[in-house]
Enzyme design. Structure first.
Site, short mmCIF file in Angstrom:
data_model
loop_
_atom_site.label_atom_id
_atom_site.label_comp_id
_atom_site.label_asym_id
_atom_site.label_seq_id
_atom_site.Cartn_x
_atom_site.Cartn_y
_atom_site.Cartn_z
N GLU A 94 4.28 -10.84 -6.62
CA GLU A 94 3.17 -10.95 -7.59
C GLU A 94 3.51 -10.39 -8.96
O GLU A 94 2.81 -10.67 -9.93
CB GLU A 94 1.91 -10.27 -7.02
CG GLU A 94 1.97 -8.75 -6.88
CD GLU A 94 2.65 -8.26 -5.59
OE1 GLU A 94 3.37 -9.06 -4.97
OE2 GLU A 94 2.48 -7.08 -5.24
N CYS A 103 5.45 -5.96 1.51
CA CYS A 103 5.79 -4.54 1.47
C CYS A 103 5.13 -3.78 2.65
O CYS A 103 5.52 -4.00 3.78
CB CYS A 103 5.40 -3.96 0.11
SG CYS A 103 6.21 -2.40 -0.21
N TYR A 104 4.11 -2.97 2.41
CA TYR A 104 3.45 -2.30 3.54
C TYR A 104 2.93 -3.33 4.53
O TYR A 104 2.97 -3.12 5.75
CB TYR A 104 2.30 -1.42 3.04
CG TYR A 104 1.57 -0.69 4.15
CD1 TYR A 104 2.08 0.48 4.69
CD2 TYR A 104 0.37 -1.20 4.66
CE1 TYR A 104 1.42 1.14 5.73
CE2 TYR A 104 -0.29 -0.55 5.70
CZ TYR A 104 0.23 0.62 6.22
OH TYR A 104 -0.41 1.26 7.25
N GLY A 125 0.85 -1.19 0.00
CA GLY A 125 0.00 0.00 0.00
C GLY A 125 0.88 1.23 0.00
O GLY A 125 2.07 1.15 0.31
N SER A 179 -25.45 -7.79 -24.26
CA SER A 179 -24.89 -6.70 -25.07
C SER A 179 -23.97 -7.24 -26.16
O SER A 179 -23.64 -6.52 -27.10
CB SER A 179 -24.09 -5.75 -24.18
OG SER A 179 -22.91 -6.41 -23.74
N GLY A 180 -23.52 -8.49 -26.00
CA GLY A 180 -22.53 -9.02 -26.94
C GLY A 180 -21.12 -8.85 -26.40
O GLY A 180 -20.16 -9.32 -26.98
N GLY A 181 -20.98 -8.17 -25.25
CA GLY A 181 -19.69 -8.09 -24.57
C GLY A 181 -19.40 -9.45 -23.92
O GLY A 181 -20.31 -10.29 -23.80
N VAL A 182 -18.16 -9.63 -23.50
CA VAL A 182 -17.78 -10.94 -22.96
C VAL A 182 -18.61 -11.31 -21.73
O VAL A 182 -19.12 -12.44 -21.62
CB VAL A 182 -16.27 -10.94 -22.56
CG1 VAL A 182 -15.84 -12.29 -22.05
CG2 VAL A 182 -15.42 -10.51 -23.72
N ASP A 183 -18.76 -10.36 -20.81
CA ASP A 183 -19.40 -10.69 -19.53
C ASP A 183 -20.85 -11.12 -19.70
O ASP A 183 -21.27 -12.14 -19.15
CB ASP A 183 -19.31 -9.51 -18.56
CG ASP A 183 -17.88 -9.08 -18.32
OD1 ASP A 183 -16.97 -9.90 -18.58
OD2 ASP A 183 -17.66 -7.93 -17.90
N SER A 184 -21.62 -10.36 -20.48
CA SER A 184 -23.03 -10.75 -20.62
C SER A 184 -23.16 -12.00 -21.48
O SER A 184 -24.05 -12.82 -21.27
CB SER A 184 -23.89 -9.59 -21.14
OG SER A 184 -23.53 -9.24 -22.45
N SER A 185 -22.25 -12.18 -22.44
CA SER A 185 -22.32 -13.38 -23.28
C SER A 185 -22.06 -14.64 -22.46
O SER A 185 -22.77 -15.64 -22.60
CB SER A 185 -21.30 -13.31 -24.42
OG SER A 185 -21.54 -12.18 -25.21
N LYS A 235 -11.57 -11.21 -15.11
CA LYS A 235 -11.84 -11.24 -16.56
C LYS A 235 -11.22 -12.47 -17.25
O LYS A 235 -11.87 -13.10 -18.08
CB LYS A 235 -11.27 -9.97 -17.18
CG LYS A 235 -11.79 -9.67 -18.55
CD LYS A 235 -13.16 -9.10 -18.44
CE LYS A 235 -13.70 -8.60 -19.74
NZ LYS A 235 -14.95 -7.88 -19.51
N HIS A 241 8.01 -7.57 -4.07
CA HIS A 241 6.69 -7.94 -4.60
C HIS A 241 6.75 -9.27 -5.38
O HIS A 241 7.24 -9.28 -6.51
CB HIS A 241 6.17 -6.84 -5.52
CG HIS A 241 5.77 -5.63 -4.75
ND1 HIS A 241 4.50 -5.46 -4.24
CD2 HIS A 241 6.47 -4.54 -4.37
CE1 HIS A 241 4.44 -4.32 -3.58
NE2 HIS A 241 5.62 -3.74 -3.64
#
Ligand code: XMP
Length: 515
Positions: free
Chosen positions: A173, A84-85, A57, A225-231, A371, A171
């Site tokens: 990650e 780190c923090y 942070g 909508s045709g976007g990834v999430d709604s599809s 995602k 870090h």
């Protein structure tokens, strides 16, 4: 979905890398979730995690508004890794000393590993690690030992092996720490004893019956909508409840070339979804007539969408649920320390939400997924690659890519130019390598010559950017031949355009969209 047993909880102290930590843990096939830094020990105990990670942070443990931790967390008898923090806070709370410094150490450092510890098992004597900090640990609490150092700090990694509490200054990650995944692997499996059972096939397997028992024989409506999430939401719910899922695709007249036909072909013809296409183009265009101010355009489009969607929903009886493609980054409550402005700017993008007055209960099957995980679910459910890997497209569509007032003529010109950009980017194999690539129609006219004739026509700007999350972006350094091909084709093939410009602004200060 309930939290699977054997998860890792990440306490978010405001690091830009917090979500990356969570994604890395999930890459190890272990479920991870992010909670705010001030979540109480009692609440964490209820979640029953196998391990806790304290994120980095931007604060100093000595600053006035330094985010604090419930000290009882250290007595839960659950393994802890402070990064780190997170390390500095742990040292501060448990009786060591942190040196406040305004000198920042940023970049690679050589980590010298001095002591054996399950955390650093199999990492050898030396490793390259990535540092990004100002304060550093001066002395460690008495139960701890220092297990690794760098030139700049004697306590680059510390351990209380008996209590399984560890801290690292670097870090793990980020990709700049090559041994980072191995270190996280050691923590998650050797120290915390997690099982690698989080995968998208197990997610699909458990979500389908979960949805079935929740929804029963009721009907669910979804704005596709045709976007990834709604599809992906549509395909997952269809597997669970079949035709009881009613998908509504609203054609607002602001879509890309061929989009409504493509959506209908994929979802109606190929996947046999219960799909209702509502053509509301004229309604949207009428409302947008003469409107030039970007936020007014957004408001009008958002408002009309709700109108149209509500009207369609009323046609169906017995709809109890509204499904949405909400994903994990939409759910995580962002921790803003030092007034981090990016959290505020993003909020206007979460538009398209439907009003509570609809009186429908929400179903959000993807709300635990990042995602990349959503795309993996899409892949496993057979979503075509063109949809699963497509670039983001804004809810207000081409309306925010026509600078000034929106009309049919402008939309037609922009669609043709945009299709050329799309097709050439795909052909040159750059479409999937950039974040977004699109055309913007500018309201300026300039003089040109074509053949023997003088022209006086509009300009197109090309906006092609690289980004990892849309929050910051840089213009893509594309081969000149590709830019030249796009420009030539647009000028030759799109009536009304005689000039093409390449936008070389980064974000910030420019945004990705022009409006
Ligand atoms: P900006 O233009 O703010 O865009 O740099 C960042 C990302 O968000 C998308 N964007 C939107 N998405 N509704 C949306 O659903 C909007 O009003 C909107 N405005 C921008 C943009 O395409 C980029 O991916």
């Amino acid at each position: 979905m309930d939290v699977p047993a054997k998860s890792i909880i990440i306490l978010d102290f405001g690091s830009q890398y917090t979500q990356l930590i969570a994604r890395r843990i999930r890459e190890l096939n272990v479920y991870s979730l992010i909670v705010r830094y001030n979540t109480s020990a009692e609440k964490i105990k209820l979640l029953d995690p196998s391990g806790i990670i304290l994120s980095g942070g931007p604060a100093s443990v000595y600053s006035e508004n330094a985010p604090a931790i419930d000290p009882e967390i250290f007595n839960l008898n659950i393994p802890i890794l402070g990064i780190c923090y997170g390390l500095q806070l742990m040292v501060h709370v448990l009786g060591g000393k942190v040196d406040s410094s305004s000198n920042r150490e940023f970049g690679h450092a050589e980590l010298i590993i001095n002591e054996t510890s399950p955390l650093l098992h199999d990492l050898g004597d030396k490793q390259r690690v990535w540092m990004s900090h100002s304060d550093k640990v001066l002395s460690i609490p008495s139960e701890f030992e220092s297990i690794a150092e760098t030139e700049n700090t004697r306590h680059a990694a510390i351990a209380d092996n008996s209590k399984k509490i560890f801290g690292i200054q670097f870090h793990p990650e980020v990709a700049h720490t090559p041994c980072g995944m191995k270190l996280l692997h050691n923590f998650v499996f050797s120290v915390c004893g997690c099982a690698a059972n989080w995968s998208m096939s197990s997610f699909i397997e458990t979500t389908i019956p979960d949805m079935q028992s929740k929804i029963k024989n009721d009907k669910v409506i979804l704005g596709l909508s045709g976007g990834v999430d709604s599809s992906v939401t549509a395909l997952l719910l269809q597997k669970a409840i079949g035709d009881n899922l009613i998908c509504v695709f609203v054609n607002n007249g602001l879509l890309r070339s061929g989009e409504p036909e493509f959506i209908e072909e994929v979802f109606s013809n190929r996947f046999l979804l219960n799909l209702h296409v509502e053509n509301a183009s004229d309604q949207f265009l009428q409302k947008l007539e003469g409107i030039t101010e970007p936020e007014s355009k957004r408001k009008i489009i958002g408002h009309e969408f709700i109108e149209v969607f509500n009207n369609v929903a009323e046609r169906f009886k017995n709809v109890v649920y509204l499904a949405q493609g909400t994903t994990y980054p939409d759910v995580i409550e962002s921790v803003s320390i030092n007034d981090n402005p990016s959290a505020v700017i993003k909020s206007h993008h979460n538009v398209g939400g439907l009003p509570e007055t609809m009186n429908l209960e929400l179903i959000e099957p993807l709300r635990t997924l990042f995602k990349d995980e959503v795309r993996e679910v899409g892949r496993q459910l057979g979503l075509p690659g063109e949809l699963n890997w497509r670039q983001p497209f804004p809810g207000p569509g081409l309306a925010v890519r026509i600078i000034g007032a929106v009309d049919k003529v402008g939309l037609d010109v922009l669609r043709k130019a945009d299709k050329i950009v799309h097709d050439e980017m795909v052909r040159a194999e750059f479409y999937y390598r950039v974040w977004q690539s699109f055309a913007v129609l500018l309201p300026v006219r300039s003089v040109g010559v074509m053949g023997d004739e003088r022209t006086y026509e509009n300009a197109i700007a090309l906006r092609i950017v690289e980004s990892s999350d849309g929050m910051t972006a840089d213009w893509a350094r594309l081969p000149h031949e590709l830019l030249s091909k796009i420009s030539n084709r647009i000028i030759n093939e799109v009536h009304g355009i005689n000039r093409v410009c390449y936008d070389i602004s980064s974000k910030p200060p420019g945004t990705i969209e022009w409006e």
